[in-house]
Motif scaffolding. Structure first.
Motif, PDB file in Angstrom:
ATOM      1  N   LYS A  21       0.866  -1.184   0.000  1.00  0.00           N
ATOM      2  CA  LYS A  21       0.000   0.000   0.000  1.00  0.00           C
ATOM      3  C   LYS A  21       0.898   1.228   0.000  1.00  0.00           C
ATOM      4  O   LYS A  21       1.830   1.332   0.795  1.00  0.00           O
ATOM      5  N   SER A  22       0.608   2.133  -0.909  1.00  0.00           N
ATOM      6  CA  SER A  22       1.447   3.313  -1.092  1.00  0.00           C
ATOM      7  C   SER A  22       0.590   4.566  -1.061  1.00  0.00           C
ATOM      8  O   SER A  22      -0.547   4.563  -1.549  1.00  0.00           O
ATOM      9  N   TYR A  23       1.128   5.629  -0.488  1.00  0.00           N
ATOM     10  CA  TYR A  23       0.409   6.878  -0.314  1.00  0.00           C
ATOM     11  C   TYR A  23       1.282   8.008  -0.853  1.00  0.00           C
ATOM     12  O   TYR A  23       2.475   8.065  -0.557  1.00  0.00           O
ATOM     13  N   PHE A  24       0.689   8.903  -1.597  1.00  0.00           N
ATOM     14  CA  PHE A  24       1.433   9.919  -2.330  1.00  0.00           C
ATOM     15  C   PHE A  24       1.010  11.336  -1.932  1.00  0.00           C
ATOM     16  O   PHE A  24       0.353  12.036  -2.700  1.00  0.00           O
ATOM     17  N   PRO A  25       1.393  11.770  -0.731  1.00  0.00           N
ATOM     18  CA  PRO A  25       1.019  13.120  -0.303  1.00  0.00           C
ATOM     19  C   PRO A  25       1.755  14.179  -1.126  1.00  0.00           C
ATOM     20  O   PRO A  25       2.880  13.971  -1.570  1.00  0.00           O
ATOM     21  N   GLU A  26       1.105  15.302  -1.305  1.00  0.00           N
ATOM     22  CA  GLU A  26       1.710  16.423  -2.027  1.00  0.00           C
ATOM     23  C   GLU A  26       2.338  17.435  -1.075  1.00  0.00           C
ATOM     24  O   GLU A  26       3.189  18.225  -1.484  1.00  0.00           O
ATOM     25  N   THR A  27       1.899  17.410   0.186  1.00  0.00           N
ATOM     26  CA  THR A  27       2.417  18.363   1.174  1.00  0.00           C
ATOM     27  C   THR A  27       2.738  17.615   2.464  1.00  0.00           C
ATOM     28  O   THR A  27       2.258  16.495   2.684  1.00  0.00           O
ATOM     29  N   ILE A  28       3.496  18.265   3.333  1.00  0.00           N
ATOM     30  CA  ILE A  28       3.795  17.666   4.642  1.00  0.00           C
ATOM     31  C   ILE A  28       2.522  17.552   5.469  1.00  0.00           C
ATOM     32  O   ILE A  28       2.310  16.562   6.165  1.00  0.00           O
ATOM     33  N   SER A  29       1.632  18.529   5.356  1.00  0.00           N
ATOM     34  CA  SER A  29       0.357  18.462   6.071  1.00  0.00           C
ATOM     35  C   SER A  29      -0.454  17.243   5.632  1.00  0.00           C
ATOM     36  O   SER A  29      -1.021  16.524   6.460  1.00  0.00           O
ATOM     37  N   ILE A  43       7.231   2.914   5.882  1.00  0.00           N
ATOM     38  CA  ILE A  43       8.470   3.505   5.401  1.00  0.00           C
ATOM     39  C   ILE A  43       8.174   4.772   4.615  1.00  0.00           C
ATOM     40  O   ILE A  43       7.074   4.953   4.094  1.00  0.00           O
ATOM     41  N   ILE A  44       9.181   5.622   4.585  1.00  0.00           N
ATOM     42  CA  ILE A  44       9.148   6.805   3.739  1.00  0.00           C
ATOM     43  C   ILE A  44      10.259   6.627   2.722  1.00  0.00           C
ATOM     44  O   ILE A  44      11.418   6.396   3.088  1.00  0.00           O
ATOM     45  N   LYS A  45       9.876   6.687   1.447  1.00  0.00           N
ATOM     46  CA  LYS A  45      10.825   6.548   0.346  1.00  0.00           C
ATOM     47  C   LYS A  45      10.881   7.861  -0.410  1.00  0.00           C
ATOM     48  O   LYS A  45       9.883   8.557  -0.541  1.00  0.00           O
ATOM     49  N   ALA A  46      12.040   8.146  -0.951  1.00  0.00           N
ATOM     50  CA  ALA A  46      12.168   9.300  -1.831  1.00  0.00           C
ATOM     51  C   ALA A  46      11.806   8.886  -3.244  1.00  0.00           C
ATOM     52  O   ALA A  46      11.978   7.720  -3.628  1.00  0.00           O
ATOM     53  N   ALA A  47      11.309   9.831  -4.009  1.00  0.00           N
ATOM     54  CA  ALA A  47      11.027   9.545  -5.417  1.00  0.00           C
ATOM     55  C   ALA A  47      12.305   9.117  -6.126  1.00  0.00           C
ATOM     56  O   ALA A  47      12.290   8.204  -6.949  1.00  0.00           O
ATOM     57  N   TYR A  48      13.400   9.765  -5.797  1.00  0.00           N
ATOM     58  CA  TYR A  48      14.693   9.440  -6.406  1.00  0.00           C
ATOM     59  C   TYR A  48      15.608   8.842  -5.346  1.00  0.00           C
ATOM     60  O   TYR A  48      16.194   9.550  -4.524  1.00  0.00           O
ATOM     61  N   PHE A  84       7.209   9.562  -0.685  1.00  0.00           N
ATOM     62  CA  PHE A  84       5.909   8.928  -0.505  1.00  0.00           C
ATOM     63  C   PHE A  84       5.995   7.958   0.652  1.00  0.00           C
ATOM     64  O   PHE A  84       7.082   7.627   1.126  1.00  0.00           O
ATOM     65  N   LEU A  85       4.842   7.520   1.150  1.00  0.00           N
ATOM     66  CA  LEU A  85       4.753   6.598   2.280  1.00  0.00           C
ATOM     67  C   LEU A  85       4.340   5.232   1.766  1.00  0.00           C
ATOM     68  O   LEU A  85       3.572   5.121   0.807  1.00  0.00           O
ATOM     69  N   GLN A  86       4.822   4.199   2.446  1.00  0.00           N
ATOM     70  CA  GLN A  86       4.496   2.848   1.997  1.00  0.00           C
ATOM     71  C   GLN A  86       4.459   1.898   3.185  1.00  0.00           C
ATOM     72  O   GLN A  86       5.267   2.011   4.115  1.00  0.00           O
ATOM     73  N   GLU A  87       3.510   0.956   3.129  1.00  0.00           N
ATOM     74  CA  GLU A  87       3.449  -0.051   4.186  1.00  0.00           C
ATOM     75  C   GLU A  87       4.672  -0.957   4.108  1.00  0.00           C
ATOM     76  O   GLU A  87       5.289  -1.103   3.049  1.00  0.00           O
ATOM     77  N   VAL A  88       5.010  -1.558   5.236  1.00  0.00           N
ATOM     78  CA  VAL A  88       6.078  -2.551   5.288  1.00  0.00           C
ATOM     79  C   VAL A  88       5.421  -3.917   5.171  1.00  0.00           C
ATOM     80  O   VAL A  88       4.508  -4.238   5.933  1.00  0.00           O
TER      81      VAL A  88
END
Length: 166
Positions: A21-29, A43-48, A84-88
């Protein structure tokens, strides 16, 4: 598409290929709102990835608490990295394969393997691997790479117990 992990996972989801499951927030809020509704750890992954690794000397931030999340958000904000955020996915069943795809997106060879051990322990490089052919996850990855007209060396990674006997 393959270098930008955020775009990659958005496409994987669009193609209905199983993934965490992945979540793609556009802002920190927006990230805070999402984080409040998902289970730890995530986990938090960087786009790059290469930028993240260069800056933080690791592949991801593993988040176990709201204070770890806030620390990660501050670091990412300062570094100005897209994330973006992602489940482990629990467990340690990883299947990968190496292949070379010619200019017509035909794999000229495939060598599959399971990671038996990795370093670092979480999100690491395989240090002991076992050669194996797992037809279902291999075919899913090959179909995707053909769809995007990929050519060159590839090393798709799949995780989960659902392919262990396939």
């Amino acid at each position: 598409l393959l270098v930008n992990k955020k775009r990659f996972f958005q496409e994987i989801i669009r193609q209905a290929i199983p993934c965490p499951k992945s979540y793609f927030p556009e802002t920190i809020s927006e990230a805070r709102d999402i984080a409040a509704g998902i289970e730890y750890p995530f986990i938090i992954k960087a786009a790059y990835s290469h930028e993240f690794i260069k800056k933080f000397h690791k592949k991801v931030f593993v988040i176990h608490s709201s204070s770890e999340f806030e620390t990660a958000m501050e670091l990412l904000h300062t570094a100005k990295l897209e994330f973006f955020l992602q489940e482990v996915i629990p467990g340690n069943a990883f299947f990968l394969f190496y292949s070379y795809f010619n200019r017509q997106s035909v794999p000229l060879g495939i060598c599959g393997y399971d990671k038996v051990r990795q370093f670092p322990k979480d999100f690491g490089i395989g240090t002991i691997c076992r050669s194996i052919n797992r037809s279902q996850p291999t075919q899913t990855a090959v179909d995707f790479l053909k769809m995007i007209h990929y050519h060159g060396i590839a090393e798709p990674t799949m995780q989960g117990a659902d392919f262990e006997n396939k």
